[in-house]
Design a protein around this motif. Structure first.
Motif, PDB file in Angstrom:
ATOM      1  N   LYS A   1      43.064  29.520  26.297  1.00 14.84           N
ATOM      2  CA  LYS A   1      42.097  29.954  27.275  1.00 14.84           C
ATOM      3  C   LYS A   1      42.652  30.753  28.361  1.00 14.84           C
ATOM      4  O   LYS A   1      43.903  30.491  28.778  1.00 14.84           O
ATOM      5  CB  LYS A   1      41.495  28.698  27.846  1.00 14.84           C
TER       6      LYS A   1
ATOM      7  N   ASP B   1      32.173  26.660  24.715  1.00 13.72           N
ATOM      8  CA  ASP B   1      33.373  26.295  25.305  1.00 13.72           C
ATOM      9  C   ASP B   1      33.962  25.328  24.733  1.00 13.72           C
ATOM     10  O   ASP B   1      35.213  25.255  24.576  1.00 13.72           O
ATOM     11  CB  ASP B   1      33.138  25.881  26.888  1.00 13.72           C
TER      12      ASP B   1
ATOM     13  N   GLU C   1      34.657  36.622  26.263  1.00  9.32           N
ATOM     14  CA  GLU C   1      34.604  36.283  27.534  1.00  9.32           C
ATOM     15  C   GLU C   1      33.086  35.670  27.768  1.00  9.32           C
ATOM     16  O   GLU C   1      32.271  36.028  27.200  1.00  9.32           O
ATOM     17  CB  GLU C   1      34.576  37.707  28.415  1.00  9.32           C
ATOM     18  N   LEU C   2      33.523  34.501  28.644  1.00  2.69           N
ATOM     19  CA  LEU C   2      32.039  33.765  28.791  1.00  2.69           C
ATOM     20  C   LEU C   2      31.745  33.950  30.356  1.00  2.69           C
ATOM     21  O   LEU C   2      32.578  33.949  31.292  1.00  2.69           O
ATOM     22  CB  LEU C   2      32.401  32.460  28.439  1.00  2.69           C
ATOM     23  N   SER C   3      30.283  34.586  30.509  1.00  2.00           N
ATOM     24  CA  SER C   3      29.812  34.485  31.886  1.00  2.00           C
ATOM     25  C   SER C   3      28.493  34.339  31.634  1.00  2.00           C
ATOM     26  O   SER C   3      28.085  33.530  30.773  1.00  2.00           O
ATOM     27  CB  SER C   3      30.108  36.009  32.675  1.00  2.00           C
TER      28      SER C   3
ATOM     29  N   GLY D   1      41.470  31.846  31.858  1.00  5.02           N
ATOM     30  CA  GLY D   1      40.342  32.133  33.086  1.00  5.02           C
ATOM     31  C   GLY D   1      39.116  31.795  32.194  1.00  5.02           C
ATOM     32  O   GLY D   1      38.676  30.967  31.737  1.00  5.02           O
ATOM     33  N   ASN D   2      38.287  32.713  32.417  1.00  4.75           N
ATOM     34  CA  ASN D   2      36.933  32.488  31.530  1.00  4.75           C
ATOM     35  C   ASN D   2      36.890  33.346  30.334  1.00  4.75           C
ATOM     36  O   ASN D   2      35.745  33.377  29.805  1.00  4.75           O
ATOM     37  CB  ASN D   2      35.616  32.845  32.635  1.00  4.75           C
ATOM     38  N   SER D   3      37.840  33.607  29.781  1.00  5.67           N
ATOM     39  CA  SER D   3      37.579  34.017  28.231  1.00  5.67           C
ATOM     40  C   SER D   3      38.785  33.237  27.338  1.00  5.67           C
ATOM     41  O   SER D   3      39.613  32.405  27.880  1.00  5.67           O
ATOM     42  CB  SER D   3      38.296  35.643  28.521  1.00  5.67           C
TER      43      SER D   3
END
Length: 94
Positions: A17, A6, A50-52, A19-21
């Motif tokens: 950026k 991040d 994409e980060l999760s 959202g989460n990507s």
């Protein structure tokens, strides 16, 4: 210790950026390095990350790669070279 993905992507030039990507424009050459045991895999020309619970890498070729966060060991940023800098066949006017 896991790489702070991040923090690296937030400070990268021209990376947005969403959202989460993170979306990488085509003019930015981004390569990620993934540790696979004794070898390191390079994934060039990333388009989206994409980060999760895991990390998904999307390339400009339409490929998708999924890895755990612990396997990401580095990023390389650079500008894409002009594809057709010299369009001629080697002939020029003197």
């Amino acid at each position: 210790m896991a790489l702070p993905i991040d923090k690296i992507l937030a400070g990268a030039p021209s990376v947005k950026k969403d959202g989460n990507s993170y979306v990488i424009p085509e003019e930015t050459d981004l390569t990620v390095f993934i540790a696979l045991g004794q070898e390191v895999l390079q994934i060039p020309r990333l388009m989206k990350i994409e980060l999760s619970s895991e990390v998904a890498f999307h390339t400009h070729k339409g490929e998708r790669f999924y890895f755990s966060v612990d396997q990401v060991v580095g990023f390389r940023f650079g500008a894409v070279e002009a594809k057709n800098r010299h369009a001629g066949a080697g002939f020029f006017k003197a």
